[in-house]
Design a protein around this motif. Structure first.
Motif, PDB file in Angstrom:
ATOM      1  N   ALA A 198       0.822  -1.212   0.000  1.00  0.00           N
ATOM      2  CA  ALA A 198       0.000   0.000   0.000  1.00  0.00           C
ATOM      3  C   ALA A 198       0.855   1.261   0.000  1.00  0.00           C
ATOM      4  CB  ALA A 198      -0.937  -0.001   1.205  1.00  0.00           C
ATOM      5  N   ALA A 199       2.013   1.224   0.680  1.00  0.00           N
ATOM      6  CA  ALA A 199       2.878   2.403   0.736  1.00  0.00           C
ATOM      7  C   ALA A 199       3.595   2.656  -0.586  1.00  0.00           C
ATOM      8  CB  ALA A 199       3.901   2.250   1.855  1.00  0.00           C
ATOM      9  N   ARG A 200       3.683   1.649  -1.448  1.00  0.00           N
ATOM     10  CA  ARG A 200       4.410   1.799  -2.709  1.00  0.00           C
ATOM     11  C   ARG A 200       3.488   2.035  -3.905  1.00  0.00           C
ATOM     12  NH1 ARG A 200       9.713  -0.504  -2.359  1.00  0.00           N
ATOM     13  NH2 ARG A 200       9.608  -1.527  -4.395  1.00  0.00           N
ATOM     14  N   LEU A 201       2.196   2.214  -3.656  1.00  0.00           N
ATOM     15  CA  LEU A 201       1.285   2.578  -4.739  1.00  0.00           C
ATOM     16  C   LEU A 201       1.521   4.019  -5.170  1.00  0.00           C
ATOM     17  CD1 LEU A 201      -2.084   1.046  -3.443  1.00  0.00           C
ATOM     18  CD2 LEU A 201      -0.495   0.031  -5.083  1.00  0.00           C
ATOM     19  N   PHE A 202       1.328   4.287  -6.447  1.00  0.00           N
ATOM     20  CA  PHE A 202       1.491   5.655  -6.961  1.00  0.00           C
ATOM     21  C   PHE A 202       0.208   6.044  -7.683  1.00  0.00           C
ATOM     22  CE2 PHE A 202       2.688   8.939  -9.958  1.00  0.00           C
ATOM     23  CZ  PHE A 202       3.506   9.751  -9.190  1.00  0.00           C
ATOM     24  N   LEU A 203      -0.586   6.889  -7.027  1.00  0.00           N
ATOM     25  CA  LEU A 203      -1.831   7.399  -7.598  1.00  0.00           C
ATOM     26  C   LEU A 203      -1.902   8.901  -7.338  1.00  0.00           C
ATOM     27  CD1 LEU A 203      -4.279   4.557  -6.496  1.00  0.00           C
ATOM     28  CD2 LEU A 203      -3.597   5.094  -8.848  1.00  0.00           C
ATOM     29  N   THR A 204      -0.940   9.625  -7.889  1.00  0.00           N
ATOM     30  CA  THR A 204      -0.830  11.075  -7.727  1.00  0.00           C
ATOM     31  C   THR A 204      -0.946  11.728  -9.090  1.00  0.00           C
ATOM     32  OG1 THR A 204       0.581  10.875  -5.778  1.00  0.00           O
ATOM     33  CG2 THR A 204       0.634  12.965  -6.959  1.00  0.00           C
ATOM     34  N   ALA A 205      -1.832  12.705  -9.196  1.00  0.00           N
ATOM     35  CA  ALA A 205      -2.054  13.421 -10.454  1.00  0.00           C
ATOM     36  C   ALA A 205      -1.958  14.913 -10.190  1.00  0.00           C
ATOM     37  CB  ALA A 205      -3.411  13.064 -11.053  1.00  0.00           C
ATOM     38  N   ASP A 206      -0.992  15.565 -10.834  1.00  0.00           N
ATOM     39  CA  ASP A 206      -0.831  17.010 -10.683  1.00  0.00           C
ATOM     40  C   ASP A 206      -1.927  17.749 -11.439  1.00  0.00           C
ATOM     41  OD1 ASP A 206       1.404  16.568  -9.181  1.00  0.00           O
ATOM     42  OD2 ASP A 206       2.792  16.775 -10.872  1.00  0.00           O
ATOM     43  N   GLY A 207      -2.312  18.897 -10.896  1.00  0.00           N
ATOM     44  CA  GLY A 207      -3.372  19.687 -11.518  1.00  0.00           C
ATOM     45  C   GLY A 207      -2.894  20.411 -12.756  1.00  0.00           C
ATOM     46  N   VAL A 259     -13.962  27.119 -11.925  1.00  0.00           N
ATOM     47  CA  VAL A 259     -13.298  27.964 -12.936  1.00  0.00           C
ATOM     48  C   VAL A 259     -12.116  27.239 -13.558  1.00  0.00           C
ATOM     49  CG1 VAL A 259     -14.041  30.102 -11.853  1.00  0.00           C
ATOM     50  CG2 VAL A 259     -11.886  29.066 -11.158  1.00  0.00           C
ATOM     51  N   HIS A 260     -12.024  25.917 -13.322  1.00  0.00           N
ATOM     52  CA  HIS A 260     -11.024  25.047 -13.959  1.00  0.00           C
ATOM     53  C   HIS A 260      -9.594  25.473 -13.617  1.00  0.00           C
ATOM     54  CE1 HIS A 260     -14.447  23.482 -16.158  1.00  0.00           C
ATOM     55  NE2 HIS A 260     -14.700  24.679 -16.666  1.00  0.00           N
ATOM     56  N   GLN A 261      -9.352  25.778 -12.342  1.00  0.00           N
ATOM     57  CA  GLN A 261      -7.994  26.030 -11.879  1.00  0.00           C
ATOM     58  C   GLN A 261      -7.364  24.732 -11.376  1.00  0.00           C
ATOM     59  OE1 GLN A 261      -7.930  29.183  -9.013  1.00  0.00           O
ATOM     60  NE2 GLN A 261      -8.419  30.771 -10.502  1.00  0.00           N
ATOM     61  N   ALA A 262      -6.036  24.690 -11.367  1.00  0.00           N
ATOM     62  CA  ALA A 262      -5.303  23.448 -11.098  1.00  0.00           C
ATOM     63  C   ALA A 262      -5.554  22.964  -9.674  1.00  0.00           C
ATOM     64  CB  ALA A 262      -3.807  23.666 -11.320  1.00  0.00           C
ATOM     65  N   VAL A 263      -5.855  21.665  -9.560  1.00  0.00           N
ATOM     66  CA  VAL A 263      -6.040  20.994  -8.278  1.00  0.00           C
ATOM     67  C   VAL A 263      -5.337  19.643  -8.357  1.00  0.00           C
ATOM     68  CG1 VAL A 263      -7.681  20.046  -6.609  1.00  0.00           C
ATOM     69  CG2 VAL A 263      -8.259  22.119  -7.870  1.00  0.00           C
ATOM     70  N   ARG A 264      -4.503  19.351  -7.395  1.00  0.00           N
ATOM     71  CA  ARG A 264      -3.799  18.068  -7.358  1.00  0.00           C
ATOM     72  C   ARG A 264      -4.595  17.081  -6.503  1.00  0.00           C
ATOM     73  NH1 ARG A 264       2.200  16.960  -4.649  1.00  0.00           N
ATOM     74  NH2 ARG A 264       1.795  14.795  -4.064  1.00  0.00           N
ATOM     75  N   TYR A 265      -4.618  15.816  -6.947  1.00  0.00           N
ATOM     76  CA  TYR A 265      -5.326  14.768  -6.225  1.00  0.00           C
ATOM     77  C   TYR A 265      -4.358  13.620  -5.919  1.00  0.00           C
ATOM     78  CZ  TYR A 265      -9.673  17.077  -7.592  1.00  0.00           C
ATOM     79  OH  TYR A 265     -10.686  17.988  -7.765  1.00  0.00           O
ATOM     80  N   ASP A 266      -4.495  13.076  -4.709  1.00  0.00           N
ATOM     81  CA  ASP A 266      -3.729  11.916  -4.269  1.00  0.00           C
ATOM     82  C   ASP A 266      -4.696  10.870  -3.731  1.00  0.00           C
ATOM     83  OD1 ASP A 266      -0.602  12.750  -4.120  1.00  0.00           O
ATOM     84  OD2 ASP A 266      -1.867  14.465  -3.661  1.00  0.00           O
ATOM     85  N   ILE A 267      -4.616   9.652  -4.254  1.00  0.00           N
ATOM     86  CA  ILE A 267      -5.432   8.534  -3.784  1.00  0.00           C
ATOM     87  C   ILE A 267      -4.520   7.605  -2.991  1.00  0.00           C
ATOM     88  CG2 ILE A 267      -6.904   6.597  -4.448  1.00  0.00           C
ATOM     89  CD1 ILE A 267      -7.632   8.074  -6.975  1.00  0.00           C
ATOM     90  N   THR A 268      -4.863   7.361  -1.730  1.00  0.00           N
ATOM     91  CA  THR A 268      -4.060   6.523  -0.850  1.00  0.00           C
ATOM     92  C   THR A 268      -4.938   5.437  -0.245  1.00  0.00           C
ATOM     93  OG1 THR A 268      -4.453   8.041   0.997  1.00  0.00           O
ATOM     94  CG2 THR A 268      -2.422   8.356  -0.286  1.00  0.00           C
ATOM     95  N   ALA A 282      -7.199  16.417  -1.876  1.00  0.00           N
ATOM     96  CA  ALA A 282      -7.077  17.500  -2.848  1.00  0.00           C
ATOM     97  C   ALA A 282      -6.181  18.587  -2.268  1.00  0.00           C
ATOM     98  CB  ALA A 282      -8.450  18.084  -3.198  1.00  0.00           C
ATOM     99  N   SER A 283      -5.317  19.125  -3.093  1.00  0.00           N
ATOM    100  CA  SER A 283      -4.401  20.183  -2.643  1.00  0.00           C
ATOM    101  C   SER A 283      -4.159  21.134  -3.799  1.00  0.00           C
ATOM    102  CB  SER A 283      -3.073  19.585  -2.154  1.00  0.00           C
ATOM    103  OG  SER A 283      -2.454  18.837  -3.174  1.00  0.00           O
ATOM    104  N   TRP A 284      -3.828  22.369  -3.461  1.00  0.00           N
ATOM    105  CA  TRP A 284      -3.548  23.388  -4.467  1.00  0.00           C
ATOM    106  C   TRP A 284      -2.677  24.459  -3.835  1.00  0.00           C
ATOM    107  CZ3 TRP A 284      -8.363  22.251  -2.508  1.00  0.00           C
ATOM    108  CH2 TRP A 284      -8.906  23.168  -1.611  1.00  0.00           C
TER     109      TRP A 284
END
Length: 532
Positions: A170-179, A239-248, A260-262
């Motif tokens: 679980a710690a080695r999964l990579f599910l990060t998408a930059d905004g 308004v379609h501004q960049a938002v980063r999402y991380d699934i853990t 969600a982070s920005w």
């Protein structure tokens, strides 16, 4: 979440995790090179074939961040080892049981011999660290070095092999998408709809056969909802501004989380003089091992209202300690906003030297070990980082000041006035230190100016100590500071001598010698006054 959705997320996370670890190994092999020589574009093109361009961009960015962080940790470790070696060498230069100037030697030959062995071990660690820095190849463990070492001591960690394997995977999964600004709802790779909370994500090339939505995407059967700072998130995605999402994945609870982070816009911070000119209040905070002491100060540096004590219990796991620290900071920001404060003043503390040389300088035995553990447990850096982010979202500024002599002078000059001002509250020396910290943040002196006496609760006007300068008197002299209630000079009621608006009276001849020490406000340095 259904079992089918969890299986798809596992496949995507494991596939992306293998690609990201391969890219991280390639980045480490390049060494400490400049940005252009890191060949990020070339590495991204190689990863795009196995995933997508946006997944590849997040992987290369994560690899660079991990590399730079590990390199900074190596430099910190080198500084830590050099400080420890320097202190041990100084104590070894002194004779056992004696002194060499201000440096005290070790108590006996046995302790001296053990310190010599420790010195050799520290020098060996320093040589290895310097070699890693020179080569530019720090050691990075994807998943965590602590979890990796727990594999060799499962009984002490309280885990079975299957439980450890679940946490490791679980710690080695990579599910990060930059905004990405301009993309649908601020992120094309992982998209969260603000209308119904549905989540869709782009599948890597080899896993496109799992798609259940157009253009190689997969839609989860469940929906998500943000409760913390939801309004800010809605303002950005609409308004379609960049938002980063991380699934853990939390393997203990068997739950999936979406974060969600920005980044926020940078605003110019006001200077301490600017805060003072605006007439805003500040909240002085003194950090201690088990609590936070806070006092509100007006623009003139005077404490107002009742002092505040926030308990700080930092025990348990790292997540528990971080949650309790956030709770304490929330109480501070709420208290500051209720009292109309524009910012929070803290000490710019750092116990790096104490942590590196604590065995040599912070006592011996059980008592010294307890004290070293207490010092090491004070979250100075974590408090600054958490307070800076949470205060920014609360509309407050954070001012960090020099911590020198704040506790000593705050106790000496402000503890008694605070206790007189708040008779129903137990005022400690830490509240006095909070006043000293706040005054230093406002640009005032910590010490109270001598000659300012106590004011009457009803008749006298308040005046801050150390803020006003008395005007010049006759013959170029300066009259001593006065407030309503300051005793007149001499033992009779008459106009004060040498007052700027009162001409001096002619002296009558007298056989009695003049007394040059009749003004208690001017000539008595011990009269510091009592100010509430």
């Amino acid at each position: 979440m259904t079992a089918a959705d969890a299986g798809v997320l596992r496949l995507v996370g494991e596939h992306n995790g293998r690609l990201q670890r391969t890219d991280l190994a390639g980045r480490v092999s390049l060494g400490n090179v400049k940005g252009r020589d890191a060949r990020r574009a070339e590495r991204k093109r190689g990863l795009t074939a196995g995933s997508s361009s946006r997944w590849a961009g997040a992987m290369t960015r994560t690899s660079e961040d991990q590399y730079q962080l590990s390199l900074r940790c190596l430099h910190d470790e080198r500084a830590h080892l050099r400080r420890a070696i320097r202190v041990i060498e100084q104590r070894l230069a002194a004779p056992a049981g004696g002194r060499s100037g201000r440096v005290r030697g070790y108590s006996d030959q046995n302790e001296r011999f053990q310190k010599q062995r420790r010195l050799r071990a520290l020098r060996l660690r320093l040589a290895r660290t310097e070699k890693r820095i020179e080569q530019g190849r720090p050691g990075i463990v994807v998943g965590g070095r602590r979890l990796l070492k727990a594999r060799h001591s499962l009984e002490q960690a309280g885990l079975t092999e299957a439980q450890w394997r679940q946490r490791w995977e679980a710690a080695r999964l990579f599910l990060t998408a930059d905004g990405e600004s301009g993309a649908p709802f601020g992120n094309y790779t992982i998209t969260v709809s603000p209308d119904d909370g549905s989540v869709t994500l782009v599948l890597p090339g080899p896993l496109r056969y799992l798609a259940n939505a157009p253009r190689g995407r997969y839609r989860l059967a469940c929906t998500v909802a943000f409760h913390h700072r939801r309004e800010e998130w809605l303002d950005r995605v609409t308004v379609h501004q960049a938002v980063r999402y991380d699934i853990t994945l939390d393997p203990v609870r068997d739950r999936w989380y979406l974060d969600a982070s920005w980044s926020t816009d940078t605003t110019p911070l006001p200077s301490p003089q600017g805060l003072k000119d605006t007439g805003a209040r500040l909240l002085g905070v003194d950090l201690n091992a088990d609590h936070l002491a806070a006092v509100v100060l007006d623009p003139h540096g005077n404490p107002t209202g009742q002092p505040l004590t926030v308990p700080l219990e930092l025990t348990g796991t790292s997540a528990t300690r971080d949650g309790r620290l956030r709770q304490a900071i929330t109480q501070l920001t709420t208290f500051a906003r209720e009292r109309g404060c524009a910012g929070i003043v803290i000490e710019n503390l750092g116990f790096d030297d104490a942590r590196a040389t604590g065995r040599e300088t912070l006592g011996r035995g059980k008592r010294g070990k307890t004290f070293r553990r207490t010092v090491a447990g004070i979250p100075t850096a974590r408090l600054r980082e958490r307070l800076r982010g949470m205060a920014h979202h609360a509309g407050l500024v954070v001012v960090a000041v020099d911590p020198a002599y704040t506790s000593r002078w705050g106790t000496r000059h402000w503890r008694t006035p605070l206790q007189q001002q708040s008779p129903t509250t137990v005022v400690t020396r830490h509240h006095g230190a909070a006043v000293a910290i706040g005054r230093r943040g406002l640009g005032h002196r910590i010490r109270r100016r001598p000659g300012v006496t106590a004011h009457h609760q009803r008749m006298a006007g308040r005046r801050a100590t150390g803020q006003t300068v008395p005007g010049p008197g006759p013959h170029g002299t300066t009259s001593p500071p006065r407030t309503t209630g300051t005793p007149h000079q001499g033992d009779k009621t008459r106009p004060r001598r040498r007052e700027p608006l009162v001409p001096p009276r002619p002296r009558r001849p007298s056989a009695r010698p003049p007394d040059h020490n009749t003004d208690p406000d001017c000539d008595n340095p011990a009269n510091t006054g009592q100010h509430r």
